[in-house]
Design a protein around this motif. Structure first.
Motif, PDB file in Angstrom:
ATOM      1  N   GLY A  40       4.446   9.791  -1.305  1.00  0.00           N
ATOM      2  CA  GLY A  40       5.623   9.589  -2.144  1.00  0.00           C
ATOM      3  C   GLY A  40       5.510   8.341  -3.003  1.00  0.00           C
ATOM      4  O   GLY A  40       5.929   8.332  -4.168  1.00  0.00           O
ATOM      5  N   VAL A  41       4.934   7.271  -2.444  1.00  0.00           N
ATOM      6  CA  VAL A  41       4.739   6.039  -3.209  1.00  0.00           C
ATOM      7  C   VAL A  41       3.739   6.279  -4.338  1.00  0.00           C
ATOM      8  O   VAL A  41       3.918   5.798  -5.464  1.00  0.00           O
ATOM      9  CB  VAL A  41       4.260   4.880  -2.302  1.00  0.00           C
ATOM     10  CG1 VAL A  41       3.927   3.648  -3.129  1.00  0.00           C
ATOM     11  CG2 VAL A  41       5.332   4.542  -1.276  1.00  0.00           C
ATOM     12  N   VAL A  42       2.681   7.031  -4.048  1.00  0.00           N
ATOM     13  CA  VAL A  42       1.687   7.360  -5.078  1.00  0.00           C
ATOM     14  C   VAL A  42       2.357   8.123  -6.222  1.00  0.00           C
ATOM     15  O   VAL A  42       2.089   7.867  -7.402  1.00  0.00           O
ATOM     16  CB  VAL A  42       0.527   8.187  -4.466  1.00  0.00           C
ATOM     17  CG1 VAL A  42      -0.401   8.716  -5.560  1.00  0.00           C
ATOM     18  CG2 VAL A  42      -0.248   7.339  -3.462  1.00  0.00           C
ATOM     19  N   GLU A  43       3.260   9.045  -5.876  1.00  0.00           N
ATOM     20  CA  GLU A  43       3.982   9.805  -6.894  1.00  0.00           C
ATOM     21  C   GLU A  43       4.924   8.901  -7.701  1.00  0.00           C
ATOM     22  O   GLU A  43       5.042   9.045  -8.919  1.00  0.00           O
ATOM     23  CB  GLU A  43       4.775  10.944  -6.249  1.00  0.00           C
ATOM     24  CG  GLU A  43       3.915  12.063  -5.713  1.00  0.00           C
ATOM     25  CD  GLU A  43       4.724  13.135  -5.002  1.00  0.00           C
ATOM     26  OE1 GLU A  43       5.976  13.122  -5.115  1.00  0.00           O
ATOM     27  OE2 GLU A  43       4.115  13.980  -4.325  1.00  0.00           O
ATOM     28  N   GLU A  44       5.600   7.968  -6.992  1.00  0.00           N
ATOM     29  CA  GLU A  44       6.476   7.016  -7.685  1.00  0.00           C
ATOM     30  C   GLU A  44       5.676   6.221  -8.713  1.00  0.00           C
ATOM     31  O   GLU A  44       6.124   6.011  -9.846  1.00  0.00           O
ATOM     32  CB  GLU A  44       7.107   6.038  -6.687  1.00  0.00           C
ATOM     33  CG  GLU A  44       8.250   6.588  -5.871  1.00  0.00           C
ATOM     34  CD  GLU A  44       8.795   5.531  -4.926  1.00  0.00           C
ATOM     35  OE1 GLU A  44       9.330   4.515  -5.409  1.00  0.00           O
ATOM     36  OE2 GLU A  44       8.690   5.707  -3.697  1.00  0.00           O
ATOM     37  N   LEU A  53      -3.964   5.066  -5.127  1.00  0.00           N
ATOM     38  CA  LEU A  53      -4.303   6.004  -4.057  1.00  0.00           C
ATOM     39  C   LEU A  53      -3.741   5.508  -2.737  1.00  0.00           C
ATOM     40  O   LEU A  53      -3.649   4.299  -2.496  1.00  0.00           O
ATOM     41  CB  LEU A  53      -5.823   6.149  -3.937  1.00  0.00           C
ATOM     42  CG  LEU A  53      -6.560   6.767  -5.116  1.00  0.00           C
ATOM     43  CD1 LEU A  53      -8.069   6.670  -4.896  1.00  0.00           C
ATOM     44  CD2 LEU A  53      -6.136   8.217  -5.308  1.00  0.00           C
ATOM     45  N   ALA A  54      -3.399   6.437  -1.878  1.00  0.00           N
ATOM     46  CA  ALA A  54      -2.949   6.079  -0.532  1.00  0.00           C
ATOM     47  C   ALA A  54      -4.172   5.899   0.357  1.00  0.00           C
ATOM     48  O   ALA A  54      -5.176   6.604   0.197  1.00  0.00           O
ATOM     49  CB  ALA A  54      -2.050   7.172   0.027  1.00  0.00           C
ATOM     50  N   PRO A  55      -4.142   4.959   1.291  1.00  0.00           N
ATOM     51  CA  PRO A  55      -5.261   4.801   2.218  1.00  0.00           C
ATOM     52  C   PRO A  55      -5.318   5.971   3.200  1.00  0.00           C
ATOM     53  O   PRO A  55      -4.352   6.726   3.330  1.00  0.00           O
ATOM     54  CB  PRO A  55      -4.934   3.492   2.951  1.00  0.00           C
ATOM     55  CG  PRO A  55      -3.448   3.403   2.881  1.00  0.00           C
ATOM     56  CD  PRO A  55      -3.055   4.016   1.560  1.00  0.00           C
ATOM     57  N   ALA A 130       6.269   2.386   7.369  1.00  0.00           N
ATOM     58  CA  ALA A 130       4.861   2.031   7.592  1.00  0.00           C
ATOM     59  C   ALA A 130       3.955   2.706   6.576  1.00  0.00           C
ATOM     60  O   ALA A 130       3.006   2.100   6.061  1.00  0.00           O
ATOM     61  CB  ALA A 130       4.439   2.411   9.015  1.00  0.00           C
ATOM     62  N   GLY A 131       4.239   3.975   6.271  1.00  0.00           N
ATOM     63  CA  GLY A 131       3.435   4.689   5.283  1.00  0.00           C
ATOM     64  C   GLY A 131       3.565   4.093   3.900  1.00  0.00           C
ATOM     65  O   GLY A 131       2.576   3.900   3.186  1.00  0.00           O
ATOM     66  N   ARG A 132       4.791   3.783   3.514  1.00  0.00           N
ATOM     67  CA  ARG A 132       5.026   3.171   2.204  1.00  0.00           C
ATOM     68  C   ARG A 132       4.374   1.795   2.133  1.00  0.00           C
ATOM     69  O   ARG A 132       3.723   1.441   1.145  1.00  0.00           O
ATOM     70  CB  ARG A 132       6.535   3.060   1.939  1.00  0.00           C
ATOM     71  CG  ARG A 132       7.229   4.392   1.716  1.00  0.00           C
ATOM     72  CD  ARG A 132       8.733   4.227   1.530  1.00  0.00           C
ATOM     73  NE  ARG A 132       9.068   3.450   0.347  1.00  0.00           N
ATOM     74  CZ  ARG A 132       9.107   3.926  -0.893  1.00  0.00           C
ATOM     75  NH1 ARG A 132       8.827   5.202  -1.122  1.00  0.00           N
ATOM     76  NH2 ARG A 132       9.435   3.148  -1.907  1.00  0.00           N
ATOM     77  N   LEU A 133       4.544   1.028   3.195  1.00  0.00           N
ATOM     78  CA  LEU A 133       4.009  -0.324   3.229  1.00  0.00           C
ATOM     79  C   LEU A 133       2.479  -0.330   3.141  1.00  0.00           C
ATOM     80  O   LEU A 133       1.887  -1.191   2.490  1.00  0.00           O
ATOM     81  CB  LEU A 133       4.473  -1.024   4.508  1.00  0.00           C
ATOM     82  CG  LEU A 133       4.209  -2.517   4.630  1.00  0.00           C
ATOM     83  CD1 LEU A 133       4.798  -3.268   3.447  1.00  0.00           C
ATOM     84  CD2 LEU A 133       4.776  -3.042   5.941  1.00  0.00           C
ATOM     85  N   ALA A 134       1.837   0.648   3.774  1.00  0.00           N
ATOM     86  CA  ALA A 134       0.375   0.722   3.741  1.00  0.00           C
ATOM     87  C   ALA A 134      -0.136   0.851   2.308  1.00  0.00           C
ATOM     88  O   ALA A 134      -1.164   0.267   1.947  1.00  0.00           O
ATOM     89  CB  ALA A 134      -0.109   1.909   4.591  1.00  0.00           C
ATOM     90  N   VAL A 135       0.582   1.604   1.483  1.00  0.00           N
ATOM     91  CA  VAL A 135       0.182   1.763   0.079  1.00  0.00           C
ATOM     92  C   VAL A 135       0.488   0.485  -0.701  1.00  0.00           C
ATOM     93  O   VAL A 135      -0.350  -0.022  -1.460  1.00  0.00           O
ATOM     94  CB  VAL A 135       0.917   2.956  -0.576  1.00  0.00           C
ATOM     95  CG1 VAL A 135       0.518   3.081  -2.042  1.00  0.00           C
ATOM     96  CG2 VAL A 135       0.604   4.242   0.167  1.00  0.00           C
ATOM     97  N   LEU A 136       1.679  -0.069  -0.496  1.00  0.00           N
ATOM     98  CA  LEU A 136       2.096  -1.249  -1.264  1.00  0.00           C
ATOM     99  C   LEU A 136       1.277  -2.489  -0.930  1.00  0.00           C
ATOM    100  O   LEU A 136       1.094  -3.366  -1.787  1.00  0.00           O
ATOM    101  CB  LEU A 136       3.587  -1.520  -1.033  1.00  0.00           C
ATOM    102  CG  LEU A 136       4.517  -0.429  -1.556  1.00  0.00           C
ATOM    103  CD1 LEU A 136       5.959  -0.713  -1.137  1.00  0.00           C
ATOM    104  CD2 LEU A 136       4.402  -0.302  -3.073  1.00  0.00           C
ATOM    105  N   GLU A 137       0.764  -2.565   0.285  1.00  0.00           N
ATOM    106  CA  GLU A 137      -0.102  -3.694   0.638  1.00  0.00           C
ATOM    107  C   GLU A 137      -1.423  -3.631  -0.119  1.00  0.00           C
ATOM    108  O   GLU A 137      -1.987  -4.653  -0.485  1.00  0.00           O
ATOM    109  CB  GLU A 137      -0.350  -3.725   2.147  1.00  0.00           C
ATOM    110  CG  GLU A 137       0.862  -4.191   2.950  1.00  0.00           C
ATOM    111  CD  GLU A 137       0.668  -4.075   4.443  1.00  0.00           C
ATOM    112  OE1 GLU A 137       1.371  -4.777   5.179  1.00  0.00           O
ATOM    113  OE2 GLU A 137      -0.174  -3.263   4.894  1.00  0.00           O
TER     114      GLU A 137
END
Length: 200
Positions: A40-44, A53-55, A130-137
Motif C-alpha cells: 500500500g505504501v508503494v502504491e501511495e 520498492l517494498a523489502p 510494521a509493514g508500512r514502517l519497513a518501507v518508509l525506513e
C-alpha cells in the motif's frame, strides 16, 4: 476441589508448546497483513510520482515478536480465567466445574471485544504499522501527516494531533511509535496513522 487444593488453581499454566502453536497462525496473519500494508505504501508513493520498492518480508521481525507476545498474553489470560472460575466454584461437583470453565473459555475466545479479539485486533494494527514502517525506513518520504478518522469515536487527543505535519520519519514516530497515536484515549483501538508525502 477440596480446600487444601485451592492453591493449585493459582498455579495453572499453559505449556510452551501450546503458546508456540497459538503463535503460528498469529505470525502468519500478521506477516501477510504487513506485506499488504507495505504494498500500500508503494502504491501511495506511485500515486505521488515516486518509484519505490517494498523489502522482502516487510516488518517480519517486529510482527513475529508481537505475535509471540500476543500468544503468551492470550494463553495467560485463558489460564487466569480458568483459575478464577475454578476458585469461584471450589467445592462444587468436578464435572460442573469443568463445564463452567469450558463455557467461560469459549466466551473468551468468541467475544469480539474480549481478551482474544482485542489482542488480535491490536496485533493486526501493529502488523500494518510494521509493514508500512519497513518501507518508509528504506525510502523516507519528504514529510508526513498525522491522519485521524474524523467521526464521533475520535478522542480529543487524536483530534488535536490530526493533520499535524512532521518533517522526518523519526519525528513522526515520536507520536506514532506503533499502531495509532501514542496518547490516544482508546489506547490500542486508535485508528490513526501517518501519511507519507514525496515531493517529486
Amino acid at each position: 476441589a477440596m480446600a487444601g487444593d485451592l492453591a493449585l488453581f493459582a498455579e495453572l499454566r499453559v505449556s510452551a508448546g501450546v503458546v508456540a502453536a497459538l503463535a503460528v497462525p498469529l505470525r502468519g496473519a500478521g506477516t501477510e497483513l504487513a506485506a499488504e500494508a507495505a504494498a500500500g505504501v508503494v502504491e501511495e508513493a506511485a500515486s505521488q510520482g515516486a518509484s519505490i520498492l517494498a523489502p522482502e518480508q516487510p516488518g517480519f521481525e517486529r510482527v513475529v515478536q508481537h505475535a509471540d507476545a500476543v500468544a503468551r498474553v492470550i494463553a495467560t489470560g485463558y489460564a487466569s480465567g480458568a483459575s478464577r472460575i475454578a476458585l469461584q466454584l471450589a467445592g462444587v461437583d468436578p464435572q460442573e466445574v469443568r463445564d463452567e470453565v469450558e463455557r467461560h473459555l469459549t466466551e473468551l475466545g468468541q467475544s469480539v471485544n474480549g481478551l482474544v479479539g482485542g489482542e488480535i485486533s491490536g496485533l493486526l494494527s501493529a502488523a500494518q504499522h510494521a509493514g508500512r514502517l519497513a518501507v518508509l525506513e528504506q525510502h523516507p518520504a519528504d514529510s508526513y501527516t498525522a491522519v485521524e478518522v474524523n467521526d464521533l469515536r475520535k478522542c480529543s487527543r487524536c483530534a488535536e494531533v490530526s493533520n499535524r505535519r512532521y518533517d522526518t520519519l523519526p519525528e513522526a514516530l515520536v507520536d506514532y511509535p506503533a499502531a495509532g497515536f501514542r496518547h490516544c484515549e482508546g489506547y490500542g483501538r486508535c485508528r490513526g496513522h501517518i501519511r507519507p508525502h514525496w515531493v517529486i
